[in-house]
Design an enzyme around this catalytic site. Structure first.
Site, PDB file in Angstrom:
ATOM      1  N   LYS A  48       0.855  -1.205   0.000  1.00 24.10           N
ATOM      2  CA  LYS A  48       0.000   0.000   0.000  1.00 24.10           C
ATOM      3  C   LYS A  48       0.883   1.244   0.000  1.00 24.10           C
ATOM      4  O   LYS A  48       1.920   1.274   0.676  1.00 24.10           O
ATOM      5  CB  LYS A  48      -0.872  -0.036   1.270  1.00 24.10           C
ATOM      6  CG  LYS A  48      -1.584   1.271   1.572  1.00 24.10           C
ATOM      7  CD  LYS A  48      -3.069   1.116   1.676  1.00 24.10           C
ATOM      8  CE  LYS A  48      -3.777   2.464   1.740  1.00 24.10           C
ATOM      9  NZ  LYS A  48      -4.539   2.774   0.536  1.00 24.10           N
ATOM     10  N   CYS A 133      -1.876  10.988  -6.523  1.00 26.76           N
ATOM     11  CA  CYS A 133      -2.396  11.513  -5.259  1.00 26.76           C
ATOM     12  C   CYS A 133      -2.305  13.044  -5.278  1.00 26.76           C
ATOM     13  O   CYS A 133      -1.570  13.613  -6.094  1.00 26.76           O
ATOM     14  CB  CYS A 133      -1.623  10.918  -4.089  1.00 26.76           C
ATOM     15  SG  CYS A 133       0.146  11.105  -4.234  1.00 26.76           S
ATOM     16  N   LYS A 170       3.411   5.369 -11.259  1.00 30.47           N
ATOM     17  CA  LYS A 170       2.027   4.902 -11.423  1.00 30.47           C
ATOM     18  C   LYS A 170       1.127   6.054 -11.849  1.00 30.47           C
ATOM     19  O   LYS A 170       1.004   7.062 -11.138  1.00 30.47           O
ATOM     20  CB  LYS A 170       1.516   4.285 -10.124  1.00 30.47           C
ATOM     21  CG  LYS A 170       0.111   3.728 -10.267  1.00 30.47           C
ATOM     22  CD  LYS A 170      -0.181   2.708  -9.219  1.00 30.47           C
ATOM     23  CE  LYS A 170      -1.603   2.190  -9.339  1.00 30.47           C
ATOM     24  NZ  LYS A 170      -1.927   1.252  -8.280  1.00 30.47           N
ATOM     25  N   ASN A 197      -4.090   3.543 -12.276  1.00 37.47           N
ATOM     26  CA  ASN A 197      -4.716   3.716 -10.981  1.00 37.47           C
ATOM     27  C   ASN A 197      -6.237   3.751 -11.192  1.00 37.47           C
ATOM     28  O   ASN A 197      -6.709   3.654 -12.318  1.00 37.47           O
ATOM     29  CB  ASN A 197      -4.203   5.002 -10.310  1.00 37.47           C
ATOM     30  CG  ASN A 197      -4.114   4.833  -8.793  1.00 37.47           C
ATOM     31  OD1 ASN A 197      -5.058   4.335  -8.180  1.00 37.47           O
ATOM     32  ND2 ASN A 197      -3.009   5.229  -8.203  1.00 37.47           N
ATOM     33  N   GLY A 271      -5.907  -6.392  -8.026  1.00 34.67           N
ATOM     34  CA  GLY A 271      -6.355  -5.737  -6.801  1.00 34.67           C
ATOM     35  C   GLY A 271      -7.715  -6.229  -6.360  1.00 34.67           C
ATOM     36  O   GLY A 271      -7.842  -7.192  -5.605  1.00 34.67           O
ATOM     37  N   THR A 272      -8.765  -5.587  -6.888  1.00 36.29           N
ATOM     38  CA  THR A 272     -10.138  -5.829  -6.448  1.00 36.29           C
ATOM     39  C   THR A 272     -10.531  -7.310  -6.484  1.00 36.29           C
ATOM     40  O   THR A 272     -11.246  -7.777  -5.594  1.00 36.29           O
ATOM     41  CB  THR A 272     -11.086  -4.981  -7.332  1.00 36.29           C
ATOM     42  OG1 THR A 272     -10.659  -3.617  -7.218  1.00 36.29           O
ATOM     43  CG2 THR A 272     -12.526  -5.084  -6.888  1.00 36.29           C
TER      44      THR A 272
HETATM   45  C1  LIG Z   1      -9.237  -0.336  -1.664  1.00 33.48           C
HETATM   46  C2  LIG Z   1      -8.193   0.141  -2.639  1.00 33.48           C
HETATM   47  C3  LIG Z   1      -7.059   0.807  -2.168  1.00 33.48           C
HETATM   48  C4  LIG Z   1      -6.074   1.244  -3.070  1.00 33.48           C
HETATM   49  N1  LIG Z   1      -4.951   1.867  -2.582  1.00 33.48           N
HETATM   50  C5  LIG Z   1      -3.974   2.236  -3.450  1.00 33.48           C
HETATM   51  C6  LIG Z   1      -2.758   2.803  -2.968  1.00 33.48           C
HETATM   52  O1  LIG Z   1      -2.514   2.938  -1.761  1.00 33.48           O
HETATM   53  N2  LIG Z   1      -1.836   3.173  -3.901  1.00 33.48           N
HETATM   54  C7  LIG Z   1      -2.016   3.000  -5.249  1.00 33.48           C
HETATM   55  O2  LIG Z   1      -1.130   3.347  -6.039  1.00 33.48           O
HETATM   56  N3  LIG Z   1      -3.146   2.436  -5.731  1.00 33.48           N
HETATM   57  C8  LIG Z   1      -4.124   2.051  -4.863  1.00 33.48           C
HETATM   58  N4  LIG Z   1      -5.257   1.452  -5.349  1.00 33.48           N
HETATM   59  C9  LIG Z   1      -5.397   1.228  -6.806  1.00 33.48           C
HETATM   60  C10 LIG Z   1      -4.988  -0.192  -7.184  1.00 33.48           C
HETATM   61  O3  LIG Z   1      -3.615  -0.435  -6.902  1.00 33.48           O
HETATM   62  C11 LIG Z   1      -5.230  -0.451  -8.699  1.00 33.48           C
HETATM   63  O4  LIG Z   1      -4.473   0.468  -9.456  1.00 33.48           O
HETATM   64  C12 LIG Z   1      -6.697  -0.306  -9.084  1.00 33.48           C
HETATM   65  O5  LIG Z   1      -7.549  -0.748  -8.052  1.00 33.48           O
HETATM   66  C13 LIG Z   1      -7.038  -1.076 -10.367  1.00 33.48           C
HETATM   67  O6  LIG Z   1      -6.841  -2.464 -10.207  1.00 33.48           O
HETATM   68  P1  LIG Z   1      -8.034  -3.499  -9.793  1.00 33.48           P
HETATM   69  O7  LIG Z   1      -9.209  -3.176 -10.659  1.00 33.48           O
HETATM   70  O8  LIG Z   1      -7.458  -4.857 -10.018  1.00 33.48           O
HETATM   71  O9  LIG Z   1      -8.337  -3.250  -8.337  1.00 33.48           O
HETATM   72  C14 LIG Z   1      -6.246   1.014  -4.464  1.00 33.48           C
HETATM   73  C15 LIG Z   1      -7.404   0.358  -4.923  1.00 33.48           C
HETATM   74  C16 LIG Z   1      -8.364  -0.086  -4.040  1.00 33.48           C
HETATM   75  C17 LIG Z   1      -9.568  -0.802  -4.580  1.00 33.48           C
END
Ligand SMILES: Cc1cc2nc3c(=O)[nH]c(=O)nc-3n(C[C@H](O)[C@H](O)[C@H](O)COP(=O)(O)O)c2cc1C
Length: 316
Positions: A48, A133, A170, A197, A271-272
């Protein structure tokens, strides 16, 4: 785990035995996943995004379900870099896992401070720089939405990291021209790119008649954003074919991962999908292997960016 197709991959000068990675923020520091599979069996744990000081994140509610994904406004909650480097990184390395540390800052200088602390911690494979961010010095506009701010962050990290580990920037898909931002950060010293992201979204609560999330807006993730991710990866690989891409956004199966590899990704973060199924990463990795084998690829490397090659008469 043994495979007949060579699944190893590289991101800059970092080598990984397998191409599936966690996505930052979706497996914390990997401890929860370790009860489901050995963390060393996947490419790496992407942790994270960590900031310099401990943070509480954004107000609740922080999650909303959507028909094909979820919206989150967790914010960058976490222990701060010192506690993270003292506790989480040694634990992961002890598991035999490879570690990609994601950092986030409120100013370009904060990114530099974080990079300096990472440089003096041995064993980290790569640095993911989350520039999606808010930049407090520019009206809270996310760094990655602005070319100059993006470049400034990568420049301040590059000055500290002398090439020992790769810097992966990213990016957000919420921009008009992602190729331009990608070029800018690579010029400023990024060795690789993480795409994408979450996509900015909002849900209105029909009982309160107001935005549902405490932070009002949130990041959309999951299957809904996969075509956006594939498009971003394809567009960036087209103009920067030598720059490695860690692809992500809605990957839930080996087929989804293969799509990103063919578009130009050298590795894929999940991720999700792992919220619903904690073994998703291992399942996706083994499905990807079988799909590559069925298409006659003997290595993952042969498939990277394949969708860009001329369709007539070109062998594998
Ligand atoms: C609950 C949650 C927290 C996330 N926290 C971060 C983070 O701290 N830093 C980051 O670069 N991306 C963060 N992301 C984005 C994910 O790393 C990823 O880029 C995005 O969710 C797309 O992938 P997915 O559809 O497989 O989840 C977060 C996503 C989710 C759902």
């Amino acid at each position: 785990m043994t495979y007949s197709v060579d699944l190893s991959t590289t991101l800059g000068n970092a080598w990984f035995p397998a191409p599936i990675f966690t996505a930052s923020g979706c497996a914390s520091s990997g401890k929860e996943l370790a009860q489901f599979f050995p963390l060393k069996d996947i490419g790496a744990i992407v942790t994270k995004s960590v900031m310099n000081k401990p943070r509480h994140g954004r107000p609740t509610p922080r999650m909303a379900e959507t028909p094909s994904g979820m919206l989150n406004s967790i914010g960058l909650q976490g222990p701060g870099i010192d506690a993270f480097l003292a506790n989480d990184v040694p634990w992961l390395l002890n598991q035999g896992a490879r570690v990609i540390v994601s950092i986030a800052g409120e100013t370009a200088d904060e990114f530099g401070v974080l990079a300096r602390k990472i440089r003096s911690t041995p064993g980290i494979s790569a640095l993911e720089v989350n520039i999606s961010c808010p930049n407090v010095e520019n009206r809270g506009l996310v760094f990655a939405a602005d070319l100059e701010s993006s470049r400034r962050v990568i420049d301040s990290v590059r000055k500290v990291i002398g090439g020992e580990i790769p810097i992966i920037a990213k990016l957000t898909p919420d921009v008009t021209n992602i190729q331009e931002i990608a070029r800018g950060v690579v010029d400023a010293g990024a060795d690789g790119l993480a795409l994408i992201n979450t996509v900015l979204g909002m849900v209105i609560n029909l009982d309160t008649l107001r935005p549902h999330l405490g932070g009002k807006t949130g990041g959309l993730s999951g299957p809904a954003i996969r075509p956006i991710a594939v498009r971003a990866i394809y567009q960036v690989h087209e103009v920067l074919p030598k720059v490695p891409i860690l692809g992500m956004g809605g990957v839930a199966s080996g087929r989804d991962a293969l799509e990103m590899i063919l578009a130009g990704a050298s590795g894929v973060s999940v991720g999700t999908a792992s919220f619903g199924n904690p073994t998703a990463l291992i399942k996706i990795q083994s499905e990807l292997h079988d799909l590559l084998a069925a298409r006659g690829f003997t290595s993952l490397n042969q498939a990277i960016g394949y969708a860009h090659r001329a369709s007539q008469g070109e062998g594998r």
